[in-house]
Write a protein that holds these residues in place. Structure first.
Motif, PDB file in Angstrom:
ATOM      1  N   UNK A 181       0.862  -1.180   0.000  1.00 19.55           N
ATOM      2  CA  UNK A 181       0.000   0.000   0.000  1.00 19.55           C
ATOM      3  C   UNK A 181       0.895   1.226   0.000  1.00 19.55           C
ATOM      4  N   UNK A 182       0.704   2.078  -1.002  1.00 16.58           N
ATOM      5  CA  UNK A 182       1.434   3.338  -1.121  1.00 16.58           C
ATOM      6  C   UNK A 182       0.389   4.444  -1.216  1.00 16.58           C
ATOM      7  N   UNK A 183       0.454   5.394  -0.282  1.00 19.88           N
ATOM      8  CA  UNK A 183      -0.484   6.528  -0.258  1.00 19.88           C
ATOM      9  C   UNK A 183      -1.939   6.052  -0.377  1.00 19.88           C
ATOM     10  N   UNK A 184      -2.285   5.065   0.416  1.00 17.80           N
ATOM     11  CA  UNK A 184      -3.635   4.493   0.468  1.00 17.80           C
ATOM     12  C   UNK A 184      -4.078   3.809  -0.819  1.00 17.80           C
ATOM     13  N   UNK A 185      -3.158   3.535  -1.713  1.00 14.40           N
ATOM     14  CA  UNK A 185      -3.462   2.813  -2.952  1.00 14.40           C
ATOM     15  C   UNK A 185      -2.813   1.436  -2.900  1.00 14.40           C
ATOM     16  N   UNK A 186      -3.546   0.429  -3.306  1.00 15.35           N
ATOM     17  CA  UNK A 186      -3.013  -0.929  -3.366  1.00 15.35           C
ATOM     18  C   UNK A 186      -2.088  -1.059  -4.579  1.00 15.35           C
ATOM     19  N   UNK A 187      -0.889  -1.600  -4.330  1.00 18.18           N
ATOM     20  CA  UNK A 187       0.128  -1.750  -5.371  1.00 18.18           C
ATOM     21  C   UNK A 187       0.569  -3.215  -5.392  1.00 18.18           C
ATOM     22  N   UNK A 188       0.825  -3.736  -6.576  1.00 14.46           N
ATOM     23  CA  UNK A 188       1.235  -5.126  -6.712  1.00 14.46           C
ATOM     24  C   UNK A 188       2.537  -5.220  -7.489  1.00 14.46           C
ATOM     25  N   UNK A 189       3.463  -6.019  -6.974  1.00 12.78           N
ATOM     26  CA  UNK A 189       4.728  -6.354  -7.639  1.00 12.78           C
ATOM     27  C   UNK A 189       4.538  -7.741  -8.250  1.00 12.78           C
ATOM     28  N   UNK A 190       4.866  -7.886  -9.547  1.00 24.10           N
ATOM     29  CA  UNK A 190       4.733  -9.166 -10.237  1.00 24.10           C
ATOM     30  C   UNK A 190       6.052  -9.556 -10.879  1.00 24.10           C
ATOM     31  N   UNK A 191       6.485 -10.791 -10.594  1.00 26.94           N
ATOM     32  CA  UNK A 191       7.671 -11.351 -11.259  1.00 26.94           C
ATOM     33  C   UNK A 191       7.245 -12.654 -11.908  1.00 26.94           C
TER      34      UNK A 191
END
Length: 141
Positions: free
Chosen positions: A43-53
């Motif tokens: 979560x960055x600045x109340x936004x959900x963020x996803x890392x994909x490899x």
């Protein structure tokens, strides 16, 4: 004569079915290659963020997505502190991504390029995914 015709028909059918099985297996492998092997949520600045490899032999780049906005960015080029750019698609024999983690405003990850490391930070702010800023690190360190 009928025996020869039947043998030809059977041979042709076997070739067709064999090729069909090969193409199905190949498309299954491609589908597997498109599925992420590692998926980490943050979560960055109340936004959900996803890392994909993904499987780096098939897709050496990583992807970062802001889930709510549908914004994403594929990262393939990484520059070190001297401005040297490494494109993981063309400049290295292989890559592995170690220790991906979200911080308050960024994603940190170490690229193992099999002869050296790049410790990278990817700043994520205002729903923007900035280019990676990396530090070269020798494998002996």
């Amino acid at each position: 004569m009928n025996f020869l015709i039947n043998c030809k028909i059977i041979s042709t059918a076997l070739v067709i079915f064999s090729c069909s099985a090969c193409s199905q297996e190949s498309s299954r492998e491609n589908t597997k290659g498109k599925q992420p092997l590692v998926e980490i949520q943050g979560v960055i600045e109340n936004e959900s963020v996803t890392y994909l490899r993904y499987n780096t032999e098939i897709e050496p780049c990583i992807t970062i997505k802001f889930s709510g906005l549908g914004k994403s960015k594929q990262l393939c080029s990484f520059s070190d502190q001297q401005g040297n750019i490494t494109d993981v698609r063309t400049d290295v024999a292989g890559v592995d991504y170690l220790f991906p983690a979200f911080t308050e405003r960024a994603l940190t990850v170490t690229l193992d390029l099999f002869s050296y490391y790049l410790d990278c930070q990817i700043t994520l702010s205002n729903q923007l995914i900035e280019d990676p800023v990396c530090q070269f690190r020798d494998m002996d360190d």
